[in-house]
Design an enzyme around this catalytic site. Structure first.
Site, PDB file in Angstrom:
ATOM      1  N   ARG A  55       0.829  -1.222   0.000  1.00  0.00           N
ATOM      2  CA  ARG A  55       0.000   0.000   0.000  1.00  0.00           C
ATOM      3  C   ARG A  55       0.851   1.255   0.000  1.00  0.00           C
ATOM      4  O   ARG A  55       0.472   2.277  -0.550  1.00  0.00           O
ATOM      5  CB  ARG A  55      -0.905   0.040   1.258  1.00  0.00           C
ATOM      6  CG  ARG A  55      -1.947  -1.034   1.354  1.00  0.00           C
ATOM      7  CD  ARG A  55      -2.740  -0.888   2.665  1.00  0.00           C
ATOM      8  NE  ARG A  55      -1.951  -1.171   3.873  1.00  0.00           N
ATOM      9  CZ  ARG A  55      -1.735  -2.398   4.344  1.00  0.00           C
ATOM     10  NH1 ARG A  55      -2.248  -3.436   3.737  1.00  0.00           N
ATOM     11  NH2 ARG A  55      -1.000  -2.599   5.426  1.00  0.00           N
TER      12      ARG A  55
ATOM     13  N   CYS B 229       6.762  -2.602  25.683  1.00  0.00           N
ATOM     14  CA  CYS B 229       6.993  -1.233  26.160  1.00  0.00           C
ATOM     15  C   CYS B 229       6.799  -1.060  27.673  1.00  0.00           C
ATOM     16  O   CYS B 229       7.594  -0.388  28.341  1.00  0.00           O
ATOM     17  CB  CYS B 229       6.098  -0.255  25.397  1.00  0.00           C
ATOM     18  SG  CYS B 229       4.426  -0.855  25.110  1.00  0.00           S
TER      19      CYS B 229
ATOM     20  N   GLN C 266      -1.983   2.452  30.320  1.00  0.00           N
ATOM     21  CA  GLN C 266      -1.285   2.497  29.032  1.00  0.00           C
ATOM     22  C   GLN C 266      -1.984   3.367  27.996  1.00  0.00           C
ATOM     23  O   GLN C 266      -3.206   3.315  27.830  1.00  0.00           O
ATOM     24  CB  GLN C 266      -1.109   1.067  28.509  1.00  0.00           C
ATOM     25  CG  GLN C 266      -0.288   0.202  29.453  1.00  0.00           C
ATOM     26  CD  GLN C 266       0.051  -1.167  28.912  1.00  0.00           C
ATOM     27  OE1 GLN C 266       0.181  -2.101  29.697  1.00  0.00           O
ATOM     28  NE2 GLN C 266       0.231  -1.325  27.608  1.00  0.00           N
TER      29      GLN C 266
ATOM     30  N   HIS D 252       3.128   5.655  28.897  1.00  0.00           N
ATOM     31  CA  HIS D 252       2.575   4.634  29.790  1.00  0.00           C
ATOM     32  C   HIS D 252       3.004   4.959  31.228  1.00  0.00           C
ATOM     33  O   HIS D 252       4.153   5.358  31.468  1.00  0.00           O
ATOM     34  CB  HIS D 252       3.133   3.253  29.448  1.00  0.00           C
ATOM     35  CG  HIS D 252       2.651   2.670  28.152  1.00  0.00           C
ATOM     36  ND1 HIS D 252       1.654   3.209  27.377  1.00  0.00           N
ATOM     37  CD2 HIS D 252       3.045   1.532  27.507  1.00  0.00           C
ATOM     38  CE1 HIS D 252       1.442   2.451  26.318  1.00  0.00           C
ATOM     39  NE2 HIS D 252       2.282   1.438  26.364  1.00  0.00           N
TER      40      HIS D 252
HETATM   41  N1  LIG Z   1       3.106   1.444  19.454  1.00  0.00           N
HETATM   42  C1  LIG Z   1       3.885   1.116  20.477  1.00  0.00           C
HETATM   43  O1  LIG Z   1       3.967   1.834  21.510  1.00  0.00           O
HETATM   44  C2  LIG Z   1       4.715  -0.128  20.447  1.00  0.00           C
HETATM   45  C3  LIG Z   1       5.646  -0.329  21.457  1.00  0.00           C
HETATM   46  C4  LIG Z   1       6.449  -1.457  21.427  1.00  0.00           C
HETATM   47  C5  LIG Z   1       6.302  -2.362  20.385  1.00  0.00           C
HETATM   48  N2  LIG Z   1       5.368  -2.151  19.408  1.00  0.00           N
HETATM   49  C6  LIG Z   1       5.278  -3.150  18.334  1.00  0.00           C
HETATM   50  O2  LIG Z   1       5.807  -2.594  17.129  1.00  0.00           O
HETATM   51  C7  LIG Z   1       5.093  -3.135  16.012  1.00  0.00           C
HETATM   52  C8  LIG Z   1       4.525  -1.997  15.170  1.00  0.00           C
HETATM   53  O3  LIG Z   1       3.621  -1.238  15.955  1.00  0.00           O
HETATM   54  P1  LIG Z   1       3.050   0.176  15.462  1.00  0.00           P
HETATM   55  O4  LIG Z   1       2.326   0.734  16.643  1.00  0.00           O
HETATM   56  O5  LIG Z   1       4.091   0.985  14.817  1.00  0.00           O
HETATM   57  O6  LIG Z   1       1.972  -0.292  14.327  1.00  0.00           O
HETATM   58  P2  LIG Z   1       1.369   0.537  13.106  1.00  0.00           P
HETATM   59  O7  LIG Z   1       1.365   1.999  13.392  1.00  0.00           O
HETATM   60  O8  LIG Z   1       0.093  -0.129  12.790  1.00  0.00           O
HETATM   61  O9  LIG Z   1       2.433   0.276  11.889  1.00  0.00           O
HETATM   62  C9  LIG Z   1       2.542  -0.989  11.243  1.00  0.00           C
HETATM   63  C10 LIG Z   1       3.635  -0.940  10.173  1.00  0.00           C
HETATM   64  O10 LIG Z   1       3.760  -2.233   9.587  1.00  0.00           O
HETATM   65  C11 LIG Z   1       3.711  -2.096   8.173  1.00  0.00           C
HETATM   66  N3  LIG Z   1       3.154  -3.275   7.503  1.00  0.00           N
HETATM   67  C12 LIG Z   1       1.922  -3.785   7.598  1.00  0.00           C
HETATM   68  N4  LIG Z   1       1.784  -4.834   6.762  1.00  0.00           N
HETATM   69  C13 LIG Z   1       2.979  -4.978   6.131  1.00  0.00           C
HETATM   70  C14 LIG Z   1       3.458  -5.869   5.124  1.00  0.00           C
HETATM   71  N5  LIG Z   1       2.700  -6.831   4.603  1.00  0.00           N
HETATM   72  N6  LIG Z   1       4.748  -5.721   4.696  1.00  0.00           N
HETATM   73  C15 LIG Z   1       5.543  -4.739   5.208  1.00  0.00           C
HETATM   74  N7  LIG Z   1       5.118  -3.860   6.140  1.00  0.00           N
HETATM   75  C16 LIG Z   1       3.853  -3.986   6.597  1.00  0.00           C
HETATM   76  C17 LIG Z   1       2.806  -0.913   7.957  1.00  0.00           C
HETATM   77  O11 LIG Z   1       2.951  -0.421   6.636  1.00  0.00           O
HETATM   78  P3  LIG Z   1       1.733   0.333   5.871  1.00  0.00           P
HETATM   79  O12 LIG Z   1       1.739   1.750   6.374  1.00  0.00           O
HETATM   80  O13 LIG Z   1       2.145   0.218   4.434  1.00  0.00           O
HETATM   81  O14 LIG Z   1       0.478  -0.411   6.200  1.00  0.00           O
HETATM   82  C18 LIG Z   1       3.346   0.031   9.030  1.00  0.00           C
HETATM   83  O15 LIG Z   1       4.542   0.619   8.576  1.00  0.00           O
HETATM   84  C19 LIG Z   1       4.056  -4.093  16.588  1.00  0.00           C
HETATM   85  O16 LIG Z   1       4.593  -5.389  16.617  1.00  0.00           O
HETATM   86  C20 LIG Z   1       3.870  -3.577  17.993  1.00  0.00           C
HETATM   87  O17 LIG Z   1       3.412  -4.564  18.875  1.00  0.00           O
HETATM   88  C21 LIG Z   1       4.580  -1.057  19.395  1.00  0.00           C
END
Ligand SMILES: NC(=O)c1ccc[n+]([C@@H]2O[C@H](COP(=O)([O-])OP(=O)(O)OC[C@H]3O[C@@H](n4cnc5c(N)ncnc54)[C@H](OP(=O)(O)O)[C@@H]3O)[C@@H](O)[C@H]2O)c1
Length: 337
Positions: free
Chosen positions: A33, A122, A149, A237
């Site tokens: 996308r 986190c 959180q 958090h």
């Molecule tokens: N948010 C937090 O505070 C936090 C803290 C620690 C860990 N995490 C972990 O970090 C990870 C990401 O979290 P987030 O909050 O950043 O999620 P997010 O905002 O939903 O971002 C997801 C990312 O993954 C990409 N993606 C989805 N499908 C894909 C595919 N088929 N191939 C390649 N890339 C793809 C998306 O790209 P598109 O834009 O193209 O869809 C986007 O760049 C998760 O595992 C989460 O548990 C998050």
């Protein structure tokens, strides 16, 4: 950088820029996308690339923040292609041959990696930064932690959901049906972070906090009990931790100890209204600690209030710190055995 367009991925790129991360080339990966989209990276624009067997070749380091399914499929492929992966998802964290590392707590564990290093949850991350110095000074027998959180911990869609619900309430409009959370999050507190899997009465987030704390601290004998709540806060958090030490530790000793420990900042003058709040963590990498006080119900228990930025230290900053440590210690590109 896999997941470069997401909440964590864009923060990782920001942290790399702030720290002048040394790299010959940075390639942002995301889904089909986003392919072709450009990302502003200071003097250069980076063009988003989709994942394929061809595009993943030739890297020393791969930072992942695209969720567990993508990490499960693509992290081993990057590692097989010669990169060392630092993964933000929960997919690899509890595997025996995958180090789960917090830069200030157990950096020595990096040496055991076989291609994949896991970045912790986190909530766990910010808590262990405060627990490690206490463990070293007085031992820890048990920790009871309760978290409050922020919605950005769920990703960008959750941020949008809180915003649109709050707007609807203030404008006295009918609320859109929740799609990210099981209930309204605006002006509410949900005692559920993630899911109740396979009939478990603890959520998957609570299980992560309990298991990951033991793995990072390298101690199976510390009892950990967690309750995680989602609150209508955008970022930051907060954790209330009740810590039972093995040896006596006064609140004053604990305050002095944590004030001089890496990655921590003490804000603890409650009589003058000074204690860490979620908003205080905005833009910060350090973990904030305050409200250190004796638990009146137990002579070897202290209560602490621990606040961290879930997108920065809770995810992006620690991932970049691990990448820097891997580089400095000559551990990048170590092959999978
Ligand atoms: N948010 C937090 O505070 C936090 C803290 C620690 C860990 N995490 C972990 O970090 C990870 C990401 O979290 P987030 O909050 O950043 O999620 P997010 O905002 O939903 O971002 C997801 C990312 O993954 C990409 N993606 C989805 N499908 C894909 C595919 N088929 N191939 C390649 N890339 C793809 C998306 O790209 P598109 O834009 O193209 O869809 C986007 O760049 C998760 O595992 C989460 O548990 C998050």
């Amino acid at each position: 950088m896999v997941g470069a367009t997401g909440a964590v991925g864009s923060t990782i790129l920001g942290v790399m820029r702030e720290r002048s991360f040394a790299a010959d080339e940075i390639v942002p990966f995301a889904s089909e996308r986003s392919a072709g989209r450009t990302i502003d990276y200071g003097a250069t624009d980076l063009t988003v690339v989709p994942l394929s067997d061809e595009t993943i070749q030739g890297f020393d380091l791969a930072l992942f923040s695209a969720g567990s399914a993508i990490s499960g499929e693509w992290a081993p492929r990057f590692a097989d292609a010669g990169a060392t992966v630092v993964d933000n998802s929960s997919r690899w964290r509890m595997e025996d041959d995958v180090p789960l590392v917090v830069a200030e707590v157990n950096p020595e564990a990096l040496a055991g990696h076989r291609g994949i290093v896991a970045n912790p949850n986190c909530t766990t991350m910010q808590t262990v930064v405060a627990l490690k110095p206490i463990l070293a000074a007085a031992g820890i027998e048990r920790v009871v932690m309760s978290s409050y959180q922020a919605v950005s911990g769920t990703g960008q869609k959750a941020v949008d959901e809180l915003y649109s619900q709050a707007e609807a309430v203030i404008e006295a409009r009918e609320l859109p049906a929740p799609t990210v959370y099981p209930h309204q999050i605006a002006f509410n507190v949900l005692p559920q972070v993630e899911t109740f899997k396979d009939g478990d009465d603890y959520t998957t987030e609570e299980r992560k906090c309990m298991r990951e704390t033991s793995k990072i601290l390298g101690r199976d004998d510390i009892g950990v009990s967690a309750t995680c709540a989602r609150v209508p806060v955008f970022t930051g958090h907060s954790v209330s931790a009740n810590v039972q030490t093995r040896d006596p530790l006064s609140p004053e000793e604990c305050r002095d100890l944590l004030a001089s420990s890496p990655g921590l900042t003490m804000i603890d003058d409650p009589a003058n209204g000074l204690y860490p709040t979620a908003l205080d963590a905005a833009g910060r990498d350090d973990v904030l600690v305050g409200r250190i006080r004796r638990d009146p119900s137990h002579e070897r228990c202290l209560n602490l209030w621990i606040v961290g930025n879930n997108l920065r230290k809770g995810a992006a900053t620690n991932a970049v710190q691990l990448a820097e440590l891997l580089h400095v210690r000559g551990l990048l590109g170590a092959a999978r055995a």
